[in-house]
Scaffold this motif. Structure first.
Motif, PDB file in Angstrom:
ATOM      1  N   TRP A  26      36.691  11.715  31.948  1.00 55.21           N
ATOM      2  CA  TRP A  26      36.587  12.459  33.200  1.00 55.21           C
ATOM      3  C   TRP A  26      35.379  12.010  34.020  1.00 55.21           C
ATOM      4  CZ3 TRP A  26      40.630  14.536  35.195  1.00 55.21           C
ATOM      5  CH2 TRP A  26      41.630  15.067  34.363  1.00 55.21           C
ATOM      6  N   GLU A  27      34.312  11.609  33.334  1.00 54.08           N
ATOM      7  CA  GLU A  27      33.158  11.096  34.082  1.00 54.08           C
ATOM      8  C   GLU A  27      33.518   9.828  34.836  1.00 54.08           C
ATOM      9  OE1 GLU A  27      29.945  10.819  31.284  1.00 54.08           O
ATOM     10  OE2 GLU A  27      29.132  12.757  31.899  1.00 54.08           O
ATOM     11  N   VAL A  36      34.679  16.944  17.591  1.00 56.98           N
ATOM     12  CA  VAL A  36      33.532  16.498  18.392  1.00 56.98           C
ATOM     13  C   VAL A  36      33.865  15.179  19.072  1.00 56.98           C
ATOM     14  CG1 VAL A  36      31.213  15.518  18.218  1.00 56.98           C
ATOM     15  CG2 VAL A  36      31.702  17.689  17.130  1.00 56.98           C
ATOM     16  N   GLN A  64      36.095  15.571  22.087  1.00 56.25           N
ATOM     17  CA  GLN A  64      35.410  16.078  23.279  1.00 56.25           C
ATOM     18  C   GLN A  64      34.555  14.993  23.914  1.00 56.25           C
ATOM     19  OE1 GLN A  64      36.104  19.021  24.647  1.00 56.25           O
ATOM     20  NE2 GLN A  64      37.537  19.307  22.967  1.00 56.25           N
ATOM     21  N   GLN A  65      33.892  14.194  23.069  1.00 55.03           N
ATOM     22  CA  GLN A  65      33.041  13.142  23.626  1.00 55.03           C
ATOM     23  C   GLN A  65      33.864  12.140  24.428  1.00 55.03           C
ATOM     24  OE1 GLN A  65      31.159  12.020  19.953  1.00 55.03           O
ATOM     25  NE2 GLN A  65      29.233  12.996  20.524  1.00 55.03           N
ATOM     26  N   LEU A 122      36.757  12.769  25.888  1.00 55.77           N
ATOM     27  CA  LEU A 122      37.196  13.461  27.106  1.00 55.77           C
ATOM     28  C   LEU A 122      36.133  13.376  28.186  1.00 55.77           C
ATOM     29  CD1 LEU A 122      38.958  16.768  25.981  1.00 55.77           C
ATOM     30  CD2 LEU A 122      39.930  14.969  27.365  1.00 55.77           C
ATOM     31  N   ILE A 123      34.882  13.614  27.766  1.00 53.46           N
ATOM     32  CA  ILE A 123      33.783  13.559  28.736  1.00 53.46           C
ATOM     33  C   ILE A 123      33.721  12.181  29.359  1.00 53.46           C
ATOM     34  CG2 ILE A 123      31.263  13.616  28.965  1.00 53.46           C
ATOM     35  CD1 ILE A 123      31.246  15.890  26.946  1.00 53.46           C
TER      36      ILE A 123
END
Lengths: 460, 418
Positions: free
Chosen positions: A449-450, A439, A442-443, A445-446
């Protein structure tokens, strides 16, 4: 009937003896005397008479019957068990081929069987092996599942000894440290083993006699290997009449579990490998993208490419951390359990040997009875008396054999029950922790990319 | 895109198509977007409307819509194979009139060898794995095959679109024949002798290239472009290779998730304790997260690797243009020298003058169109990178959010149970 007080006194004096032996010998590190396992608080009798005292120094209610003992142990399996072990601060001691790593073993506990509530000692790897060897020799053959110690690694250790300060030897040391920690944590979770004086000595004593018999190529080591081989041959020839279907069922289940875990472990190891590869390739791409950005002559695109390179660099870091989690949480859990199941299988084997011993005693008794009958027919009075004596001796042995067999069967049933509960808890806890690591990745990564998206959109 | 393969794969391939309809459209957008100015031009629109994959060749259906008077009809289709695309590309390269243009790079040969080999190996190893595993792996490999197939279609299409969009090349006669002639062009692949000739030609060209590029250009624009392109080309090559490796590692990791999911499933169905449900749920999670990871890898391949690969080929085509210009400059300079000599000897002066004039005209023509081509190249490049990088970021975000939700849902269920 002994009162618990007297029983305790005997136990305490035995313990004192053991401690005295250690302190006498430790300055010279004389291995011969004190490396032998101290007298066990015999596991067959209720050891939990000395139940973990939590608040006061007085004894809790005496428990002599099995039922109560089970209750106490179950209670002990819950949150009454208050002991935390940490293995940390690996430190290289000495030089060249005689060098070794010393680890700090820290215990935090509110159990009053320990003299302090927080204390630490320095131990080396062979000390851990020595501890396991002592516990195994005392408890395995009566049916207790003794957690196996971490594996030796000649290659790994040689690198460390020779002084290679590279990342692979640091990794090796970290892997070993974590494994030693898990090993101790599992051992203290076992209610019976926790009572063992050798374990307590290991955790508490500032000096420990060196366990030389744990070396792989020592005389004792070779003897162990020979015995193991002999055992394997024996196992094949024992044909036990299994009267209890439970045991057969359980053995089959553990066999299946073993196979499945090995398969899963292989897949997870592959994942760790590929994740590390991905990390390396991402880092290489990041550098390449940065170079491309430098040579791009459109300013906005050039900047965006440099940003992309930065994002990929950060992602590489993420992959490395994830690979770390893949390994230390998932992969090591599986390899620990593969070795634990080997220990479980070993315990089942001991039961078979116990049965064999009982069986052999019965056969010998029969022979002695035959001899007696022969002597009576031949009318040889002194031989008859001898035969009668031998019969009595072997009757006792048969009885003892039956008792031992029943005892080991009972112990194994309980141990397997406890083991399964632990296994379920362990897997659930670790896998949930592992998923939480996914988790987090992924957080992150977000986030990355944001941050990049507006940069890409800004190319004009 | 219809994709039918040889015996053994037919029905399965059709199934694979239904898996993710947006796959195709994203891909189309992705590769077409490599050249953003190729959009709707009513005068001439070309696309590949269908494709057939047979054992060792792919048949593309090239569909044209045109209001130009050159064609007999307004809308028509023909079937072409890879070799015919190459023939068309080579005819552009060999045409002196097009020396001043960036010739759109030829599409790479369709290569299903690796994929076919994997499918074959899977078939051989069918006995050694459970039915579930086999089905899973088969689906995976079929999806891979389909992806490669779609890519090759897109790359052939981009080539045609680039030609159709180019103001000069779109008028080429060979191109029209290619589009319209509904018989086989009987274009055979180059035989050994011709391939060898090509090889030597390329060798000479690169040796030449070294000599020619030693001449410093008087024109600042071209001097800058030359320096830029040489470095850019090399760096794009490197980035493209590294991006490829990165996407492949990503895919390997996704494949591992697959196996982990299967193992967890086996554990879940066989375990005797109450951890069964737990294992089954985690197994399900791994199966789902694996699909997302595979998409991440595929999208990175598309938006990043393919983009870089394409610009590797385009920057090479641009370099080739610069080379041709340099060559014509050398010819011009040689013609000048010849003229001087002729004038000095007073022999064949007229001839030398005509020759020199021709060379001058050729050089100036090439320089003029080359300048425009290179400026267009930059515009196209910037637009393509922008579109792909934005789409890459958006897709990465979409997948990461999807993954996150999957994980959080699963954890909620697992924590609720225990």
């Amino acid at each position: 009937m002994m009162t618990e007080k007297i029983f305790l006194q005997i136990i305490n004096s035995l313990r004192a003896e053991a401690t005295e032996e250690v302190s006498l010998d430790s300055p010279e590190r004389e291995p011969i005397l004190s490396s032998e396992p101290s007298p066990a608080v015999t596991p067959v009798t209720p050891t939990t008479l000395i139940a973990p005292r939590i608040e006061s120094k007085s004894l809790s209610a005496p428990v002599i019957f099995d039922r109560s003992r089970e209750e106490i142990e179950e209670e002990a399996n819950g949150d009454v068990f208050d002991i935390e072990i940490g293995v940390s601060d690996p430190e290289k001691v000495g030089d060249g081929m005689n060098a070794y790593m010393a680890y700090r073993v820290t215990t935090k506990t509110s159990l009053s069987m320990f003299s302090k509530s927080e204390f630490s000692v320095k131990r080396r790897f062979s000390d851990f092996l020595g501890l396991h060897s002592k516990l195994a020799s005392k408890y395995l053959h009566v049916g207790y599942i003794v957690p196996p110690a971490p594996e030796k690694s000649i290659v790994g250790m040689t690198k460390v000894k020779v002084g290679k300060e590279d990342s692979s030897s640091t990794e090796f040391v970290e892997k070993r440290r974590a494994a030693l920690e898990r090993y101790l944590q599992r051992t203290v979770k076992h209610p019976t083993l926790l009572q063992d004086p050798d374990l307590r000595q290991f955790l508490e004593s500032s000096e420990l006699p060196r366990a030389v018999n744990t070396q792989a190529l020592s005389g004792a080591g070779i003897l162990r290997m020979v015995n193991k081989a002999a055992d394997a041959v024996n196992k094949m020839t024992i044909k036990m009449n299994e009267s209890d279907a439970w045991f057969e069922e359980k053995q089959q289940q553990f066999e299946n579990l073993d196979q499945q875990l090995r398969k899963l472990h292989a897949s997870v190891e592959a994942l760790v490998c590929h994740r590390k590869e991905l990390s390396a390739n991402t880092a290489a791409f990041a550098k390449s993208a940065a170079m491309l950005g430098n040579s791009e002559d459109h300013t906005a695109l050039s900047r965006a490419l440099s940003q992309l390179a930065e994002v990929e660099e950060k992602i590489d870091q993420l992959h490395q951390e994830q690979a770390f989690a893949d390994f230390y949480m998932f992969s090591e859990l599986l390899s620990d359990y593969i070795r634990l199941i080997a220990a479980v299988k070993g315990v089942f084997d001991h039961r078979m040997k116990c049965w064999q011993k009982w069986e052999d005693a019965q056969i010998t008794l029969l022979k002695k009875r035959e001899t007696e009958a022969k002597m009576m027919v031949a009318n040889k009075p002194d031989k008859i008396q001898q035969a009668k004596n031998e019969i009595r001796e072997w009757e006792a042995k048969v009885q003892q054999g039956e008792r031992d067999f029943e005892q080991i069967s009972k112990t194994i049933r309980k141990e397997v029950g406890r083991f399964e509960k632990e296994r379920v808890k362990d897997f659930k806890t670790v896998i949930i922790k592992y998923l939480e690591s996914l988790v987090q990745t992924q957080q992150q990564l977000i986030k990355y990319w944001e941050a990049f998206l507006p940069e890409a959109k800004a190319i004009a | 895109v219809r994709a039918c393969a040889g015996p053994g794969l037919g029905a399965a391939m059709m199934e694979g198509l239904d898996d993710g309809p947006d796959f195709l459209s994203e891909e189309d957008r992705g590769l077409k977007a490599i050249n953003v100015d190729l959009q709707s031009d009513a005068a001439l629109q070309v696309d590949i409307s269908d494709a057939l994959s047979e054992r060792d060749k792919v048949k593309f259906t090239v569909h044209t819509k045109s209001s130009l008077p050159n064609f007999k009809q307004n809308e028509f289709s023909v079937v072409r194979q890879h070799e015919e695309f190459i023939w068309l590309h080579d005819s552009f390269i060999e045409n002196e009139d097009y020396a001043g243009y960036i010739i759109p790079p030829a599409p790479p040969r369709p290569d299903f060898d690796a994929s076919r080999e994997k499918l074959q190996k899977l078939g051989e190893g069918e006995g050694s794995m459970t039915k579930e595993e086999f089905t899973k792996m088969k689906q995976e490999l079929e999806a891979e095959y389909l992806a490669i197939f779609k890519k090759t279609v897109a790359m052939h299409e981009v080539f045609l679109c680039r030609v159709a969009a180019h103001p000069i090349l779109r008028k080429d006669l060979n191109f029209h024949v290619f589009l319209e002639y509904n018989q086989d062009l009987s274009v055979r692949g180059k035989n050994k002798k011709e391939k060898l000739e090509d090889f030597f030609k390329n060798m000479v060209k690169s040796a030449d290239g070294v000599i020619v590029s030693g001449v410093k250009d008087v024109d600042d624009f071209f001097e800058h472009e030359r320096t830029f392109l040489l470095e850019y080309h090399n760096r794009v090559k490197d980035a493209s290779a590294k991006s490829d490796r990165m996407t492949r590692s990503h895919k390997s990791a996704a494949d591992d998730y697959n196996r982990i999911g299967s193992s967890l499933y086996a554990l879940g169905t066989q375990d005797s304790t109450d951890i069964c449900k737990f294992f089954l749920k985690v197994s399900e999670l791994f199966d789902k997260t694996r699909k997302i990871e595979a998409r991440v890898s595929a999208d990175e391949d598309l938006k990043l690797s393919d983009l870089l690969k394409y610009y590797l080929r385009e920057s090479q085509a641009a370099k080739d243009l610069l080379y041709r210009r340099s060559r014509s400059l050398v010819d011009y300079e040689n013609a000048n020298k010849a003229l001087d000599k002729a004038r000095a000897k007073n022999k064949d002066v007229l001839q030398a003058e005509t020759s020199q004039q021709l060379c001058c005209q050729k050089f100036e023509k090439i320089s003029e169109s080359a300048k425009q081509e290179l400026i267009d190249f930059k515009t196209r490049r910037v637009a393509a990178f922008r579109k792909n990088l934005v789409e890459l970021a958006e897709l990465e975000l979409k997948h990461a959010k999807g993954n996150l939700q999957l994980l959080q849902n699963c954890l909620a269920v697992l924590n609720g149970d225990t």
